[in-house]
Motif scaffolding. Structure first.
Motif, PDB file in Angstrom:
ATOM      1  N   ILE A 159     104.831  30.118  39.713  1.00 36.73           N
ATOM      2  CA  ILE A 159     106.222  31.072  39.562  1.00 36.73           C
ATOM      3  C   ILE A 159     107.436  29.906  39.603  1.00 36.73           C
ATOM      4  O   ILE A 159     108.481  30.304  39.645  1.00 36.73           O
ATOM      5  N   ALA A 160     107.126  28.809  39.175  1.00 33.99           N
ATOM      6  CA  ALA A 160     108.290  27.748  39.097  1.00 33.99           C
ATOM      7  C   ALA A 160     108.887  28.207  37.801  1.00 33.99           C
ATOM      8  O   ALA A 160     108.351  28.396  36.730  1.00 33.99           O
ATOM      9  N   LEU A 161     110.137  28.083  37.801  1.00 33.64           N
ATOM     10  CA  LEU A 161     111.082  28.358  36.751  1.00 33.64           C
ATOM     11  C   LEU A 161     111.029  27.458  35.517  1.00 33.64           C
ATOM     12  O   LEU A 161     111.254  27.750  34.322  1.00 33.64           O
ATOM     13  N   ARG A 162     111.173  25.987  36.050  1.00 34.44           N
ATOM     14  CA  ARG A 162     111.157  24.989  35.024  1.00 34.44           C
ATOM     15  C   ARG A 162     109.929  24.115  35.561  1.00 34.44           C
ATOM     16  O   ARG A 162     110.313  22.901  36.342  1.00 34.44           O
ATOM     17  N   PRO A 163     108.645  24.421  35.482  1.00 34.13           N
ATOM     18  CA  PRO A 163     107.486  23.521  36.154  1.00 34.13           C
ATOM     19  C   PRO A 163     107.462  22.075  35.882  1.00 34.13           C
ATOM     20  O   PRO A 163     107.900  21.629  34.824  1.00 34.13           O
ATOM     21  N   GLY A 164     107.302  21.271  36.756  1.00 29.32           N
ATOM     22  CA  GLY A 164     107.589  19.906  36.604  1.00 29.32           C
ATOM     23  C   GLY A 164     106.404  19.205  37.454  1.00 29.32           C
ATOM     24  O   GLY A 164     106.617  19.629  38.931  1.00 29.32           O
ATOM     25  N   ASP A 165     105.599  18.195  37.212  1.00 24.15           N
ATOM     26  CA  ASP A 165     104.342  17.776  37.959  1.00 24.15           C
ATOM     27  C   ASP A 165     105.098  16.974  39.089  1.00 24.15           C
ATOM     28  O   ASP A 165     104.526  17.078  40.311  1.00 24.15           O
ATOM     29  N   GLN A 166     106.138  16.183  39.128  1.00 23.15           N
ATOM     30  CA  GLN A 166     106.597  15.433  40.292  1.00 23.15           C
ATOM     31  C   GLN A 166     108.066  15.946  40.711  1.00 23.15           C
ATOM     32  O   GLN A 166     108.946  15.234  41.278  1.00 23.15           O
ATOM     33  N   THR A 167     108.305  17.115  40.710  1.00 18.22           N
ATOM     34  CA  THR A 167     109.828  17.734  41.081  1.00 18.22           C
ATOM     35  C   THR A 167     109.593  17.951  42.676  1.00 18.22           C
ATOM     36  O   THR A 167     108.928  18.899  42.977  1.00 18.22           O
ATOM     37  N   SER A 168     110.345  17.148  43.268  1.00 20.28           N
ATOM     38  CA  SER A 168     110.421  17.153  44.750  1.00 20.28           C
ATOM     39  C   SER A 168     111.064  18.584  45.319  1.00 20.28           C
ATOM     40  O   SER A 168     110.685  19.074  46.276  1.00 20.28           O
ATOM     41  N   ILE A 169     112.183  19.160  44.312  1.00 21.43           N
ATOM     42  CA  ILE A 169     112.610  20.344  44.743  1.00 21.43           C
ATOM     43  C   ILE A 169     112.768  21.083  43.312  1.00 21.43           C
ATOM     44  O   ILE A 169     113.488  20.832  42.490  1.00 21.43           O
ATOM     45  N   GLU A 170     111.809  22.104  43.442  1.00 19.80           N
ATOM     46  CA  GLU A 170     111.599  23.022  42.311  1.00 19.80           C
ATOM     47  C   GLU A 170     112.112  24.442  42.436  1.00 19.80           C
ATOM     48  O   GLU A 170     111.570  24.985  43.308  1.00 19.80           O
ATOM     49  N   GLU A 171     112.745  24.950  41.518  1.00 20.91           N
ATOM     50  CA  GLU A 171     113.218  26.348  41.965  1.00 20.91           C
ATOM     51  C   GLU A 171     112.211  27.455  41.482  1.00 20.91           C
ATOM     52  O   GLU A 171     111.304  26.947  40.261  1.00 20.91           O
ATOM     53  N   LEU A 172     112.093  28.363  42.238  1.00 23.80           N
ATOM     54  CA  LEU A 172     111.017  29.321  42.014  1.00 23.80           C
ATOM     55  C   LEU A 172     111.679  30.805  41.803  1.00 23.80           C
ATOM     56  O   LEU A 172     112.747  31.033  41.964  1.00 23.80           O
ATOM     57  N   ASP A 173     110.786  31.587  41.117  1.00 25.30           N
ATOM     58  CA  ASP A 173     111.197  32.917  40.646  1.00 25.30           C
ATOM     59  C   ASP A 173     111.039  33.607  41.945  1.00 25.30           C
ATOM     60  O   ASP A 173     110.121  33.877  42.435  1.00 25.30           O
ATOM     61  N   LEU A 174     112.348  34.383  42.211  1.00 26.97           N
ATOM     62  CA  LEU A 174     112.272  35.154  43.393  1.00 26.97           C
ATOM     63  C   LEU A 174     111.449  36.234  43.663  1.00 26.97           C
ATOM     64  O   LEU A 174     110.772  36.532  44.438  1.00 26.97           O
ATOM     65  N   PRO A 175     111.586  37.029  42.446  1.00 26.33           N
ATOM     66  CA  PRO A 175     110.290  38.083  42.280  1.00 26.33           C
ATOM     67  C   PRO A 175     108.913  37.562  42.351  1.00 26.33           C
ATOM     68  O   PRO A 175     108.109  38.285  43.133  1.00 26.33           O
ATOM     69  N   GLY A 176     108.599  36.555  41.829  1.00 27.95           N
ATOM     70  CA  GLY A 176     107.292  36.125  41.948  1.00 27.95           C
ATOM     71  C   GLY A 176     107.067  35.560  43.333  1.00 27.95           C
ATOM     72  O   GLY A 176     105.914  35.678  43.754  1.00 27.95           O
ATOM     73  N   LEU A 177     107.952  35.073  44.072  1.00 28.97           N
ATOM     74  CA  LEU A 177     107.836  34.468  45.558  1.00 28.97           C
ATOM     75  C   LEU A 177     107.566  35.965  46.462  1.00 28.97           C
ATOM     76  O   LEU A 177     106.529  35.891  47.216  1.00 28.97           O
ATOM     77  N   GLU A 178     108.032  36.848  46.159  1.00 25.77           N
ATOM     78  CA  GLU A 178     107.905  38.027  46.955  1.00 25.77           C
ATOM     79  C   GLU A 178     106.335  38.622  46.512  1.00 25.77           C
ATOM     80  O   GLU A 178     105.888  38.792  47.546  1.00 25.77           O
ATOM     81  N   ARG A 179     105.946  38.611  45.260  1.00 24.93           N
ATOM     82  CA  ARG A 179     104.520  38.942  45.187  1.00 24.93           C
ATOM     83  C   ARG A 179     103.544  38.020  45.955  1.00 24.93           C
ATOM     84  O   ARG A 179     102.551  38.505  46.467  1.00 24.93           O
ATOM     85  N   LEU A 180     103.919  36.639  45.994  1.00 21.83           N
ATOM     86  CA  LEU A 180     102.798  35.716  46.838  1.00 21.83           C
ATOM     87  C   LEU A 180     102.957  36.030  48.305  1.00 21.83           C
ATOM     88  O   LEU A 180     102.356  35.873  49.093  1.00 21.83           O
ATOM     89  N   MET A 181     104.290  36.465  48.863  1.00 16.81           N
ATOM     90  CA  MET A 181     104.558  36.599  50.168  1.00 16.81           C
ATOM     91  C   MET A 181     103.931  37.956  50.945  1.00 16.81           C
ATOM     92  O   MET A 181     103.835  38.430  51.895  1.00 16.81           O
ATOM     93  N   PHE A 182     103.615  38.942  49.902  1.00 12.60           N
ATOM     94  CA  PHE A 182     103.563  40.325  50.282  1.00 12.60           C
ATOM     95  C   PHE A 182     102.269  40.417  51.193  1.00 12.60           C
ATOM     96  O   PHE A 182     102.161  41.065  52.329  1.00 12.60           O
ATOM     97  N   PRO A 183     101.008  39.736  50.803  1.00 10.61           N
ATOM     98  CA  PRO A 183     100.078  39.880  51.708  1.00 10.61           C
ATOM     99  C   PRO A 183      99.901  38.813  52.791  1.00 10.61           C
ATOM    100  O   PRO A 183      98.964  38.673  53.418  1.00 10.61           O
ATOM    101  N   THR A 184     100.992  37.999  52.903  1.00  4.49           N
ATOM    102  CA  THR A 184     100.970  36.454  53.574  1.00  4.49           C
ATOM    103  C   THR A 184     101.539  36.922  55.159  1.00  4.49           C
ATOM    104  O   THR A 184     101.096  36.332  56.158  1.00  4.49           O
ATOM    105  N   SER A 185     102.799  37.153  55.015  1.00  7.37           N
ATOM    106  CA  SER A 185     103.474  37.275  56.344  1.00  7.37           C
ATOM    107  C   SER A 185     104.687  38.062  56.154  1.00  7.37           C
ATOM    108  O   SER A 185     105.530  37.983  55.315  1.00  7.37           O
ATOM    109  N   GLN A 186     104.632  39.029  57.089  1.00  3.49           N
ATOM    110  CA  GLN A 186     105.703  40.149  56.992  1.00  3.49           C
ATOM    111  C   GLN A 186     107.124  39.470  57.347  1.00  3.49           C
ATOM    112  O   GLN A 186     108.057  39.994  56.642  1.00  3.49           O
ATOM    113  N   GLU A 187     107.132  38.405  58.256  1.00  2.00           N
ATOM    114  CA  GLU A 187     108.319  37.595  58.602  1.00  2.00           C
ATOM    115  C   GLU A 187     108.819  37.180  57.266  1.00  2.00           C
ATOM    116  O   GLU A 187     110.075  37.005  56.775  1.00  2.00           O
TER     117      GLU A 187
END
Length: 328
Positions: A139-167
């Motif tokens: 779900i990285a917006l601009r994937p890079g193998d060695q990126t220490s700070i990498e921007e993520l797609d916010l809706p994609g992150l929501e899908r990852l978090m849905f079954p993971t943690s309510q908080e």
């Protein structure tokens, strides 16, 4: 506009490659410097997902970012001067750079940098084993193998978090709601008919006011759960009753009946506009002062008219947090 970042944080005093180390404390702060890509992009209100080489360790909301000038011990290849280095355990020479040069030891020098610290306050949430680095990379917006700070797609992150943690899901919900649609900044004379992204909840809420009769099964379920009456006014005219989502709607999973209230149409509109809110614990209803003056004072301070089945405490807390952020 909040953004989400995947950040390498392999532990306290993390170090790798040409870096001599960072003073991290996983649950409270993340340190980086001006040698790191995206170092100027991380801002207050952003989400940070801290990870090691295999999995996400936790998530936090950035409370503040501070910076100061300083120096840093940098390791470089003595042949080509690059900082992309790897220390090998079983091979000699122990060090190898990204250009294939092998050597021992690397050259070291103190170099000027701007040092940054992102602090989390008390927002940090551990994520256990649930989310892998591979999933974050997907779900990285601009994937890079060695990126220490990498921007993520916010809706994609929501899908990852849905079954993971309510908080964690609640944190993504708040960030998604606060993403301002492009039309907020447009000149009124040149506005266009924006089709919002999943994360543009503010626009979705306003559109929802005009489209009331969708999700009819959700409405029927709420009538069965609470009876044919408005939970605020007690109105029993079923034609005027509408199904309101407590935590803003994103997909079918948000149609759980515990995330719904049955409200008279005008109360629903005020609820969507955050002009009426409900205390998560006491279920006391509070109207904005301007609304009270417009004829709603009779309902001020009343308790939500529910029976044994209460609405979700977690959803009410999400909405209370959205309200406090919206008014800040």
């Amino acid at each position: 506009m909040p953004r989400a970042w995947s950040c390498i944080a392999v532990g306290d005093d993390r170090q790798y490659g040409g870096n001599s180390g960072y003073d991290d404390e996983l649950a409270s702060r993340y340190s980086f410097d001006s040698n790191v890509a995206n170092h100027k992009q991380v801002s207050k209100g952003d989400l940070i997902i801290l990870r090691d080489g295999d999995r996400a360790l936790g998530m936090a909301t950035v409370e503040e970012v501070t910076s100061s000038p300083g120096t840093k011990l940098i390791r470089r290849c003595p042949v080509c001067r690059v900082t992309g280095l790897k220390e090998r355990v079983k091979k000699h020479p122990k060090w190898r750079c990204n250009n294939g040069h092998e050597f021992e030891p690397p050259s070291e020098s103190e170099e000027p940098v701007d040092k940054y610290v992102a602090r989390f306050g008390s927002s940090f949430v551990r994520l256990g084993q649930a989310v892998s680095v591979t999933q974050l990379k997907s779900i990285a917006l601009r994937p890079g193998d060695q990126t220490s700070i990498e921007e993520l797609d916010l809706p994609g992150l929501e899908r990852l978090m849905f079954p993971t943690s309510q908080e964690a899901l609640n944190m993504v919900a708040v960030a998604g709601f606060l993403r301002s649609p492009a039309s907020d900044e447009a000149d009124e004379e040149h506005e266009t008919d924006l089709v919002p992204s999943v994360a543009d909840e503010r626009e979705q809420v306003l559109r929802a006011i005009k489209v009331r009769r969708g999700q009819s099964s959700f409405r029927r379920g709420l009538i069965k759960r609470y009876g044919s009456r408005c939970l605020v006014t007690g109105c029993e005219l079923e034609a005027l009753l509408e199904a309101a989502h407590i935590a803003p709607y994103r997909n079918a999973s948000h149609n759980d009946l515990s995330n719904g209230l049955l409200l008279r149409a005008d109360i629903h509109t005020l609820f969507d506009l955050f002009l009426v809110w409900i205390d998560p614990i006491t279920l006391i209803v509070t109207f904005d002062e301007s609304v009270c003056h417009a004829g709603y004072a009779a309902y001020q301070g009343k308790q939500l008219q529910v029976g044994i089945k209460r609405p979700s405490l977690a959803c009410l807390k999400v909405r209370a947090e959205l309200l406090s952020m919206d008014l800040a």
